[in-house]
Write a protein that holds these residues in place. Sequence first.
Motif, PDB file in Angstrom:
ATOM      1  N   UNK A 101       0.818  -1.212   0.000  1.00  0.00           N
ATOM      2  CA  UNK A 101       0.000   0.000   0.000  1.00  0.00           C
ATOM      3  C   UNK A 101       0.852   1.263   0.000  1.00  0.00           C
ATOM      4  N   UNK A 102       2.045   1.140   0.570  1.00  0.00           N
ATOM      5  CA  UNK A 102       2.987   2.261   0.548  1.00  0.00           C
ATOM      6  C   UNK A 102       4.349   1.728   0.112  1.00  0.00           C
ATOM      7  N   UNK A 103       5.227   2.639  -0.275  1.00  0.00           N
ATOM      8  CA  UNK A 103       6.594   2.217  -0.592  1.00  0.00           C
ATOM      9  C   UNK A 103       7.547   3.287  -0.122  1.00  0.00           C
ATOM     10  N   UNK A 104       8.792   2.864  -0.009  1.00  0.00           N
ATOM     11  CA  UNK A 104       9.803   3.811   0.419  1.00  0.00           C
ATOM     12  C   UNK A 104      10.905   3.848  -0.621  1.00  0.00           C
ATOM     13  N   UNK A 105      10.972   4.946  -1.340  1.00  0.00           N
ATOM     14  CA  UNK A 105      11.999   5.085  -2.381  1.00  0.00           C
ATOM     15  C   UNK A 105      13.311   5.573  -1.808  1.00  0.00           C
ATOM     16  N   UNK A 106      13.241   6.332  -0.719  1.00  0.00           N
ATOM     17  CA  UNK A 106      14.458   6.784  -0.055  1.00  0.00           C
ATOM     18  C   UNK A 106      14.270   6.690   1.450  1.00  0.00           C
ATOM     19  N   UNK A 107      15.381   6.535   2.112  1.00  0.00           N
ATOM     20  CA  UNK A 107      15.358   6.336   3.555  1.00  0.00           C
ATOM     21  C   UNK A 107      14.602   7.460   4.270  1.00  0.00           C
ATOM     22  N   UNK A 108      13.724   7.060   5.170  1.00  0.00           N
ATOM     23  CA  UNK A 108      13.030   8.069   5.978  1.00  0.00           C
ATOM     24  C   UNK A 108      11.816   8.698   5.301  1.00  0.00           C
ATOM     25  N   UNK A 109      11.501   8.264   4.089  1.00  0.00           N
ATOM     26  CA  UNK A 109      10.329   8.831   3.418  1.00  0.00           C
ATOM     27  C   UNK A 109       9.453   7.701   2.881  1.00  0.00           C
ATOM     28  N   UNK A 110       8.170   7.956   2.831  1.00  0.00           N
ATOM     29  CA  UNK A 110       7.246   6.959   2.295  1.00  0.00           C
ATOM     30  C   UNK A 110       6.210   7.641   1.405  1.00  0.00           C
ATOM     31  N   UNK A 111       5.614   6.850   0.542  1.00  0.00           N
ATOM     32  CA  UNK A 111       4.587   7.388  -0.361  1.00  0.00           C
ATOM     33  C   UNK A 111       3.543   6.313  -0.615  1.00  0.00           C
TER      34      UNK A 111
END
Length: 400
Positions: free
Chosen positions: A376-386
């Motif tokens: 449902x969400x993903x994290x492309x860079x450390x410390x952030x989610x979308x």
Amino acid sequence: MDPIRNPYAPGAGQRPPELAGRDEQLRAFDVVLERVSKNRPERSLVLTGLRGVGKTVLLNALRSAAVRKGWGTGKLEARPDQGLRRPLSSALHQAVRELGHPQRDEVDQVLGVIKAFAQRDAGPNAKLKDQWSPGIDVPAARGRADSGDIEIDLVELFTDLGGLAADKGLGIAVFVDEMQDLGIDDVSALCAACHEISQSGLPVIVVGAGLPHLPAVLSASKSYSERLFRYQRIDRLARDAADLALTAPAAGEEAAFEADALAAMYAATGGYPYFIQAYGKAVWDLAPRSPITVDDVSVAAPEAEAELAVGFFGSRYERATPGEREYLRAMASVASSLDEPLDDADSVPTADVAGVLEKKPQSLSPARDSLLKKGLIYSGERGRIAFTVPHFGRYLREQG
Ligand SMILES: Nc1ncnc2c1ncn2[C@@H]1O[C@H](COP(=O)(O)OP(=O)(O)O)[C@@H](O)[C@H]1O
Ligand SMILES: [Mg+2]
């Protein structure tokens, strides 16, 4: 207008009546096919993007392109917690059949290796009844692709398949959808096998599709993965392609859209293919006649949104537990406070989400990890989610 003639096709993996705006990827893939079958070094494609942008249907279109060239093809959809051996052996079985190599004994040889590869899944001491068989009716080979080390086994398997395809001057392509859901060992073995096989110039390629963080998953597993794959970001359609996605199927049914109706459709859908199909379908059914007008679009919008709320957003939202839903809502509220809350496609800092919930970030990691795993969400860079689903933030906010 006549619902029986409604050409639009909302739904995961539904082939659109017009595959708009993907000519670049189709052309690039044709080059890959030609080069690989001529033993030239070439990177394979990996499609990445949010849910509903059309990765699966494009992957299917690439597969059809390979089939048209006479290649052997197979496809699998990765699932969390499922090993690669079984689905991959089914896909390869199919690929060998499609290739249609004329020499029976050589085909049987390779099928025996596929079977050995599949059966290794059950472990060395498994009883016969636990041994899963991919429906191959030749005996399993011994001592080939059955070491238990997935990396070694894949290299041996791909080598044999590549030999078979090379005899015909063609190739074998394996399509892996939802590739981010492969287990760590499987991803790493798949990259290693592709690496090995491309160095020996054998015509076997893996074509992947997955969520936007897939490149990060691949490079975390093998640093050279960037040289193996060409990443193609699949995104919402530009205005002209979005218009084509609506007008071409309509024209096929002798119907049309007025210009301001097309503008309203683009404003509502943001060019996201899934939304284009959902709105197209709703407006067709509700419009009294062709050409479809801007008023027809306004009348149809609630219908389209209701469909999306159930079929696209709701089906995903339902997978989340109450705690996870709280987390998603907090994400949505952070996203809406950004400068450009327009799209919800941008990532938010996990620290801000914790701030909204007035909790320590660590205490939220179980919810976050579970949402990541559920896709449902993903994290492309450390410390952030979308969100993996476009307009998901808006959906959550409107739900109240
Ligand atoms: N290029 C395109 N043009 C028009 N419609 C498309 C296009 N790509 C996908 N669609 C439509 O969008 C929806 C989602 O496609 P799908 O391949 O399942 O997306 P994804 O795999 O990225 O989640 C389907 O209804 C499909 O018909
Ligand atoms: Mg898909």
